[in-house]
Design an enzyme around this catalytic site. Structure first.
Site, mmCIF file in Angstrom:
data_model
loop_
_atom_site.group_PDB
_atom_site.id
_atom_site.type_symbol
_atom_site.label_atom_id
_atom_site.label_comp_id
_atom_site.label_asym_id
_atom_site.label_seq_id
_atom_site.Cartn_x
_atom_site.Cartn_y
_atom_site.Cartn_z
ATOM 1 N N GLN B 238 30.565 35.477 49.886
ATOM 2 C CA GLN B 238 31.894 35.978 50.209
ATOM 3 C C GLN B 238 31.810 37.359 50.849
ATOM 4 O O GLN B 238 32.773 37.823 51.452
ATOM 5 C CB GLN B 238 32.761 36.037 48.932
ATOM 6 C CG GLN B 238 33.128 34.667 48.387
ATOM 7 C CD GLN B 238 34.011 34.707 47.152
ATOM 8 O OE1 GLN B 238 33.707 34.052 46.174
ATOM 9 N NE2 GLN B 238 35.102 35.449 47.187
ATOM 10 N N ARG B 385 40.105 33.856 41.849
ATOM 11 C CA ARG B 385 41.333 33.844 42.636
ATOM 12 C C ARG B 385 42.329 34.895 42.142
ATOM 13 O O ARG B 385 43.498 34.605 41.893
ATOM 14 C CB ARG B 385 41.983 32.475 42.630
ATOM 15 C CG ARG B 385 42.919 32.316 43.825
ATOM 16 C CD ARG B 385 43.477 30.928 43.933
ATOM 17 N NE ARG B 385 44.218 30.792 45.175
ATOM 18 C CZ ARG B 385 44.196 29.702 45.932
ATOM 19 N NH1 ARG B 385 43.468 28.684 45.610
ATOM 20 N NH2 ARG B 385 44.921 29.644 47.013
ATOM 21 N N CYS B 386 41.845 36.116 41.987
ATOM 22 C CA CYS B 386 42.745 37.218 41.657
ATOM 23 C C CYS B 386 42.020 38.490 42.015
ATOM 24 O O CYS B 386 40.827 38.496 42.232
ATOM 25 C CB CYS B 386 43.100 37.220 40.174
ATOM 26 S SG CYS B 386 41.760 37.704 39.084
ATOM 27 N N GLU B 761 46.048 35.077 46.128
ATOM 28 C CA GLU B 761 45.771 35.053 44.702
ATOM 29 C C GLU B 761 47.025 35.118 43.844
ATOM 30 O O GLU B 761 46.979 34.836 42.646
ATOM 31 C CB GLU B 761 44.810 36.193 44.379
ATOM 32 C CG GLU B 761 43.538 36.009 45.191
ATOM 33 C CD GLU B 761 42.594 37.193 45.143
ATOM 34 O OE1 GLU B 761 41.391 36.972 45.310
ATOM 35 O OE2 GLU B 761 43.044 38.327 44.938
#
Lengths: 287, 807
Positions: B238, B385-386, B761
């Site tokens: 990522q 996902r945050c 997110e």
């Protein structure tokens, strides 16, 4: 997720398949769809050196009804069970159950024989076959023999089948016209084994239950035929008291494992809830 | 299509496909045809394969490792162990959190499935067979599985490599299994607020250990060219540039001789931010063998050994007046980090941005402390996902708001409305140190309540409860409200860095003579549709259609340095760089246009895709013409070409927010929850692509549903990981997934060049408390304050039983 080395065979006849099993003994396993065995091989929980795939043996597929019996070839896929007009007409509980097995992709490959012969307590068809009073037809090097589904399962992955035998077909009496039926399965998501499931088949006459058959999935290390619970319905109007008694008797024979689906206590209770719902729906459907 | 010269303004806007357009995702053309290029699709000449030998035990001493039999298998090239890595000082690697993590276990294993040896073979079948033949002799040790027991007196020391060290990367350690204590806020003030509060509540709210479980597992291919001294590293990264820097620091290969390529990535969700032993082992193996070495995880390895998320035990306390005005917040967190502190947070933030936990509320005083501990579990602690620990914070405060509402006998929505930070208070300085950039919470909340007929739902719920009480129904109805504020877009260099590299991001663009362009950025899409949306930002800024702007990311040889994609930072940071680089292009274009039109720069005005002379609308220069001129007809002394680069250091984070509502029906006989309705209103500031936003919200809500209703990486008392496969780990299919209703308000960020805030997110952050609150709300009339996640059927059934609803 990579299995060990194995040899793969795809015989064209049952004799050839039986011969291959005889040659390789307990190093060989039959492949009948592969949706139980292959995941276990990938986890290296099973490591057969010889895989005998039955898919090319045409005589092992198909559904037929004659003389008051229905016979289903072992290599008949779940999808074929779902689309069979013979079954829809005479024994719709098979379609109802097959639709609750995994997902369409699995059902195109998974077979009835593979489902019942493997001895996996999570599979749905074994309890259903017990409910239907089915007989398994086994072919081995010494010929053919028959074993009742209700007496076939000994423990998880252990059955009455001997090394070298192949389950070729199941046969069961065609359920009476107007019978009531239901298969109720509680699961966490599509593709999961049952937290608990119940198969119920019954017949009513003049408002009274004249026959009943209840079996349970995945609440012990084998499928369970609930004889006492079945008997508790016969001769009653299937009123609340009869259902309570049948449910209590069904719960009483469960011995579930505690796992991600829930603790044993919960799974026992869910076997009862599924049995209750299946009885009610079967009664509703009975004519 | 009509000729550009005769097109109407609307047609030109449509052709441009800029900000606000529901442009179809460019990348889907290859994805839906199976033509993506993922790491496992990359095949290099002479490539060999690595596979790990992993520990069956959670805690054990390694007495010996014997690879003789494995090495004798035809096709096996090498077996690496810690003994081979130690002379290179690579048996441990630094983590992003200032700890070290074993690449291959040296003296002890500290979690089940920990990497012990790396077997390299001609193909992955041989590698897998040979891995089974490596004999490791273990002496089992008692494991620590319960984080609450990690710091007991006499608890066995897990990390002997740092035993006795009283100072860690984030301050003092008070026990061998203690990692850090992190504190923020006014302790004295918060204590006083809780002591003097008219109404106070306290609850232990645990956010269970979960895993991001992207569809593509982690993988890498290292290819060392020994002649040139160059390393090429493909991987599921990522943040590819950070990987290059870390790889250079670890291997001593000069950074310009390392090329890191992140090709298509099949989902990341934080799982692909950190550095894993597999990456390091593939590099070492390629250096040793001189051929490319590929490593690809399987699903069980991914779920059990690469980074988990959450595992926060949060004790929240709120004080309020009798009429429901909150007067103070306290929170203590026991953070289970597993065997190594491999949290992926900005370096100075060992608990991420957990101090966003005052949420959307004007809380005058607050205090937070977090204790990180080691246990015999896999390392990680990534932001699934945050933004960093934001979903934990949102879950804590949104659960506590319901707990407080219940104590006050007040409606949860009313309590929230009563305590919101008001629009006039922005920029708002929170008690725990953040400056919220913009928001209009009451408008969003009221829009949500109207859209769902909140009052009507509550009436229906009361009726349903009566029916259950009368024995007429076996179904409970729950209504879950969640109003979240996120903090995303890390971040300003004054407080955000990773291993000393400031968390800026970048965009570089080259406009070609024929009027198309290529732009490259320092982020890396894992499915977020960067190729689509960055081009839209640029299109609006430079007047070139988004269809004519190529976007590239993930190759460190071509893309400008950036810190990657996670924490919803791509739009707030790299998206800002894209807008600014576009403005640099437009500024130069204006000079060229003035030259072409023989007027002064100030006489020109911009219109969609061209400059026009003010008052002489027929005199114009389109961007296509300007691009051509940039290569052959320039003002005297101007440098040819039309290129620019921008490195953007954001002045602040952005603060997206939203109002969510969930309606759940619970079967009291089975404990099954059915989600009847889910409404999600998101405010992410300026909306770049409404369709992409909707897709992001659908995906994030589906993950939130998975987390709240079924996901858990659980361990038994021996430290055996339970159900690390997709049979047990709940990834919802289309059948289980509820229907989503989406909505929005738009409150632009005042400091972002185009006012955008990031959205990827939000649905995970806001969704989890909405589901959880709905389930618990179904039981609130029976005095139930809290129920543990995930709300699986059996856990909910247990509550039904405890509440006397079933036997």
């Amino acid at each position: 997720m990579i299995p060990g080395d194995f040899e793969y065979y795809r015989p064209n006849s049952l004799d050839e398949a039986v011969q291959l099993l005889a040659t390789h003994g307990d190093d060989a396993r039959v492949l009948a769809g592969g949706h139980s065995l292959i995941p276990m091989m990938k986890l290296r929980l099973a490591a057969p050196e010889h895989l005998v795939d039955l898919r090319n043996i045409a005589s092992l597929s198909g559904v037929s009804e004659s003389g008051g019996d229905i016979t289903i070839g072992a290599m008949t896929t779940q999808t074929e069970l779902i689309t069979s007009t013979v079954l829809s007409e005479h024994c719709p509980i098979i379609r109802e159950t097959a639709l609750l097995i995994a997902d369409p992709q699995v059902r195109y490959c998974g077979t009835l024989g593979g489902n019942v012969a493997n001895g996996d307590p999570g599979n749905d068809m074994p309890a259903l076959m017990q409910c239907l009073g089915a007989t398994y037809i086994l072919q081995g090097p010494d010929g053919m023999r028959e074993v009742e589904a209700r007496g076939f399962y000994e423990a998880a992955y252990f059955t009455e089948m001997n090394d070298g035998e192949i389950l070729t077909a199941v046969r069961f009496p065609t359920p009476a016209a107007g019978h009531g039926y239901a298969y109720k399965k509680l699961k966490r998501k599509v593709g999961d084994y049952a937290t608990a499931a119940a198969a119920v088949l019954l017949s009513m006459k003049d408002g009274n239950c004249v026959s009943a058959s209840i079996a349970l999935t995945n609440v012990a290390d084998t499928p369970l035929y609930a004889q006492a619970a079945s008997d508790a319905l016969v001769g009653t109007t299937i009123d609340a008291a009869a259902i309570d008694e049948a449910v209590a008797l069904a719960e009483g024979i469960t011995e579930p494992a505690s796992d991600g689906r829930g603790p044993a206590e919960y799974r026992t209770k869910m076997a009862g809830v599924m049995a209750r719902r299946a009885i009610l729906e079967a009664k509703e459907r009975a004519q | 299509m009509s000729d550009a010269a005769t097109m109407t303004l609307e047609e030109r806007e449509a052709t441009l496909g800029g900000v606000g357009t529901a442009r179809k995702r460019k990348e889907d053309v290859r994805f839906i045809q199976g033509a993506g290029n993922y790491v496992d699709d990359v095949k290099l000449p002479g490539m060999v394969f690595g596979d790990f030998v992993r520990s069956p035990y959670a805690h054990a001493r390694i007495k010996s490792i014997n690879a003789e039999v494995a090495l004798a298998v035809p096709g096996v090239k090498a077996v690496l162990t810690a003994a081979d890595l130690k002379p290179l000082n690579l048996h441990y690697m630094p983590t992003l959190a200032g700890d070290v993590q074993a690449v291959l276990a040296e003296e002890k294993v500290l979690f089940q499935n920990q990497e012990v040896a790396f077997v390299i073979a001609e193909d992955r079948y041989i590698a897998s067979d040979a891995a089974e033949l490596v004999e490791v002799d273990y002496e089992e040790l008692p494991p620590i599985v319960d984080a609450f027991k990690a710091m007991d007196e006499g608890a066995i020391c897990l990390r002997e490599d740092i035993q006795g060290k009283t100072e860690g990367a984030h301050g003092a350690r008070k026990h061998d299994n203690h990692i850090f204590t992190w504190e923020i806020g006014d302790k004295e003030g918060a204590d006083k607020a809780l002591e003097t509060g008219e109404v106070t509540v306290k609850e232990l709210v645990t956010y269970q250990r979960v895993h991001p479980s992207p569809l593509e597992t982690c993988a890498s291919i290292a290819s060392m060219d020994k002649i040139k001294g160059e390393l090429t590293l493909y991987g599921t990264f990522q943040a590819p540039h950070v990987v290059r820097t870390v790889a250079s620091l670890l291997s001593a290969i000069p950074e310009h001789k390392i090329r890191v390529i992140a090709p298509d990535i099949g989902g990341g969700f934080g799982n692909k931010v950190g550095v894993y032993p597999g990456y390091v082992c593939s590099i070492v193996a390629s250096i040793v063998l001189g051929v490319p070495v590929k490593w690809v995880e399987d699903r069980i390895e991914n779920l059990s050994a690469t980074a988990f998320a959450r595992d926060y035990h949060m004790t929240g306390e709120l004080a309020a007046t009798k009429d429901g005005k909150i007067t103070g917040l306290k929170c203590h967190v026991l953070a289970d980090h597993g065997a190594f502190d491999a949290c992926a947070d900005p370096t100075k933030w060992p608990a991420g941005f957990f101090n966003i936990c005052t949420g959307s509320y004007d809380i005058p005083v607050a205090h937070v402390s977090v204790d990180g501990v080691y246990t015999n579990k896999a390392p990680g602690g990534v932001a699934y996902r945050c933004s960093f620990r934001v979903t934990e914070a949102a879950y804590m405060i949104e659960r506590m708001m319901d707990v407080l509402a219940q104590k006050l006998e007040m409606d949860p929505a009313e309590l929230r409305l009563k305590n919101f930070v008001q629009p006039a208070q922005f920029p708002y300085n929170s008690a725990l140190g953040w400056e919220y950039d913009s928001g209009d919470y009451p408008t969003a909340m009221n829009q949500m309540m109207q859209a769902v007929d909140y009052a009507g739902l509550r009436r229906e719920q009361a009726e349903q409860r009566d029916k259950v009480a009368r024995g007429e129904s076996r179904s409970l109805m729950g209504i879950g409200v969640s109003f979240f504020t996120e903090i995303v877009g890390a971040g300003p260099s004054r407080n955000c860095d990773i291993l000393g590299v400031a968390m800026f991001d970048s965009c570089e663009i080259r406009v070609h003579p024929t009027g198309s362009a290529i732009a490259r950025l320092g982020t890396k899409s894992q499915g977020q549709a960067h190729e689509t949306t960055y081009a839209q930002i640029l299109a609006t800024e430079i007047g070139i259609p988004s269809e004519d702007i190529g976007i590239e990311e993930g190759d460190t040889d071509t893309a400008p340095y950036g810190l990657g994609t996670y924490g919803s930072r791509s739009t707030p940071v790299a998206g800002a760089a894209a807008a600014r680089v576009g403005r640099k292009i437009r500024a130069k274009a204006q000079k060229i246009a003035a030259h072409l039109l023989e007027v002064a720069e100030g006489d020109l005005e911009w219109e969609i895709d061209r400059f026009k002379v003010k008052g002489l609308p027929e005199k114009e220069a389109t961007m296509k013409e300007i691009a051509w001129a940039a290569y052959n007809n320039l003002p005297e002394g101007m440098e040819p070409g039309l290129e620019a680069v921008d490195y953007y250091d954001p002045p602040n984070m952005t603060y997206p927010f939203g109002a969510y509502l969930c309606v759940a029906d619970i079967d009291v006989d089975t404990g099954e929850t059915s989600i009847r309705r889910f409404y999600a209103l998101d405010d992410c500031g300026t909306r770049i692509n409404p369709m992409v936003i909707e897709g992001q919200v659908h995906g994030g809500l589906t993950e939130a549903f998975g987390i709240a209703m079924g996901q858990e990486i659980a361990y038994d008392e021996l430290g055996n990981v339970q159900g690390a496969s997709l049979m047990d780990y709940f990834l919802p299919t289309a059948v289980e997934t509820p229907v989503w209703e989406t909505d929005f308000t738009v409150t632009p960020s005042p400091h972002h060049p185009i006012g955008a805030k990031g959205v990827g997110e939000s649905p995970n952050v806001g969704g989890v408390p909405a589901f959880s609150n709905a389930v618990i709300d179904a039981f609130s009339h029976l005095g139930v304050k809290h129920m543990p996640m995930p709300h699986t059927a059996w856990r909910v059934w247990q509550q039904c039983k405890e509440s006397g609803l079933t036997k």
